[in-house]
Design an enzyme around this catalytic site. Structure first.
Site, short mmCIF file in Angstrom:
data_model
loop_
_atom_site.label_atom_id
_atom_site.label_comp_id
_atom_site.label_asym_id
_atom_site.label_seq_id
_atom_site.Cartn_x
_atom_site.Cartn_y
_atom_site.Cartn_z
CE LYS A 237 28.01 -12.26 0.85
NZ LYS A 237 27.49 -13.18 1.89
CB SER B 23 28.03 -10.51 5.05
OG SER B 23 27.85 -11.89 5.10
CG ASP C 80 14.26 -7.51 13.46
OD1 ASP C 80 14.21 -6.40 12.89
OD2 ASP C 80 14.16 -8.59 12.84
#
Length: 450
Positions: free
Chosen positions: A323, A298, A309
């Site tokens: 998740k 999460s 990224d």
């Protein structure tokens, strides 16, 4: 009986809200959802039969709570109803202090399995492991119980014993562990310094986690004689997540301003939101590693995805939990609470990690030659979990097998005595990076090609 009549009155009011209302021209439009309207009538009739004809008197509140819980069990495993006592415990969790054992659990099939024991808690000291299945608590079988009820049974006054019956791969039969509850004070951030490189262990994302992380960074810089850090390991292993705003704030520590950190999309792409970094108090551009494992979930995956990224951090470890959904907490009038899944979240490049998780840049198992704890439960193993979107599912099939650390990474004498293999490898990697003259792309530059 008064409570039963009040429940019936509330249900009748709900039915009236769904009933057709005449237009100005006298015509009655069809109800917005005929099926729901008809099923509510069936529910009201069943409730009436139970109230009036069941062999023993019934508790109206218990009936309604059971009906709500049964309804939500048709949805995803992270949407749950919490009676007042359970909701109170949940709020204590996010504050970081409660009486209990220190275990994060999830449902798998009809059973409850350990996602991760929280470091330095009675559960961790007793030898509870990720993947253990809880069979009974204090002799009471927990098969079919919801996660909130299981957590409630494990919590209580410090100093009291709890008898856990667990099953583990390799056991011939379930075994019992007697564990003494303690005050679980989750200090969400702990740090250590290794030759000018910081190790920052973030255990979960609760109130003020980002503030504590910044203070720990400042403390380690002071311990380093006021000199800049040579690098840092952001250790999110066995971090089950927590508050979204804290995941955003932690990511923001290492990103320049005005960059998307995470976006969320609700039903049919609606209620889209985007959280941006702020252009202040950004950490210097030292090499950064994020260390992950199957217990990283999460909010941990949000942080790792954003830093990956933008190329701001190198991800080491094993595949994460997977998740990719966002829950909101709603406090209800009677003190109960609803944790409702309202959206999926996406990394800055639009990646969803649902089912798949975050793939490390370099695969570092828990022990030399290990494969990465494939037996640990992940999101994809949970009943009723959201399936990955088709694009994400096809992308996950095409993901290349993670590679081992570069050959240029050398053993570092400062880390030589560590028994934590993943941390040792992370420090070796960072020391090699810090000694390298090859420039690393900045987060700002990476946004131009994303």
């Amino acid at each position: 009986m008064r409570s039963l009549h009040s429940w019936r009155a509330a249900l009748a009011a709900g039915l009236l809200l769904l009933a057709p209302v005449a237009r100005a021209d006298g015509r009655v439009p069809p109800p917005p959802n005929t099926t729901t309207y008809e099923q509510l009538e069936v529910f009201a009739r069943v409730l009436s039969y139970v109230e009036n004809n069941y062999v023993e008197p019934v508790d109206g509140k218990k009936l309604m709570y059971g009906a709500i819980q049964g309804m939500l069990e048709t949805l995803d495993p992270h949407t749950v109803f919490m009676p007042p006592d359970v909701f109170k415990e949940m709020k204590i969790d996010t504050s970081g202090e409660f009486g209990g054992l220190g275990i994060e659990v999830a449902r798998k099939g009809e059973g409850i399995v350990v996602v991760a024991p929280i470091d330095d808690t009675p559960a961790a000291r007793a030898g509870i492991r990720a993947g253990d299945e809880l069979v009974a608590i204090d002799g009471a079988n927990i098969q079919g119980m919801g996660v909130p009820e299981v957590l409630q049974r494990m919590r209580g006054p410090a100093g009291k014993r709890v008898l856990l019956t667990i099953m583990r791969e390799g056991f011939n039969a379930p075994r019992e562990l007697a564990i003494i509850r303690d005050h679980i004070r989750i200090i969400s951030v702990e740090g250590a310094l290794y030759g000018g490189i910081a190790h920052l262990k973030v255990k979960n994302f609760q109130d003020r986690t980002a503030l504590y992380l910044r203070k720990e960074l400042d403390r380690l810089r002071e311990q380093n004689g006021g000199k800049p850090l040579r690098g840092a390991v952001l250790d999110l292993r066995n971090n089950p997540g927590g508050l979204l705003d804290q995941a955003v704030a932690v990511s923001d520590l290492w990103l320049p301003g005005n960059l998307p950190i995470v976006s969320t999309r609700g039903r049919k792409g609606g209620r889209a939101t985007e959280e941006l970094s702020k252009d202040r108090d950004t950490e210097p551009e030292y090499p950064l590693v994020v260390l992950l494992n199957a217990g990283s979930a999460s909010a941990s995956e949000i942080v790792a995805g954003a830093l990956q990224d933008y190329g701001r951090a190198t991800i080491l470890g094993t595949q994460t939990f997977g998740k990719g959904s966002v829950q909101t907490i709603i406090e209800l009038e009677d003190g109960s609470g609803l944790k409702l899944t309202i959206a999926r979240y996406y990394t800055p490049k639009g990646r969803s990690i649902q089912e798949k998780g975050i793939t490390p840049d370099y695969w570092v198992p828990e022990a030399p030659g290990g494969k990465g704890a494939k037996d640990q439960p992940r999101e994809k193993d949970l009943d009723r979990h959201f399936k990955a979107e088709p694009a994400v599912a096809s992308e996950s099939e095409a993901v290349a097998k993670p590679k081992g650390l570069p050959e240029s990474v050398r053993d570092w004498d400062v880390a030589a005595k560590l028994t934590d293999y993943q941390l040792k490898m992370s420090l070796n990697y960072l020391n090699s990076m810090a000694n390298s003259t090859t420039p690393r792309p900045s987060a700002k530059a990476s946004t131009e090609t994303r």
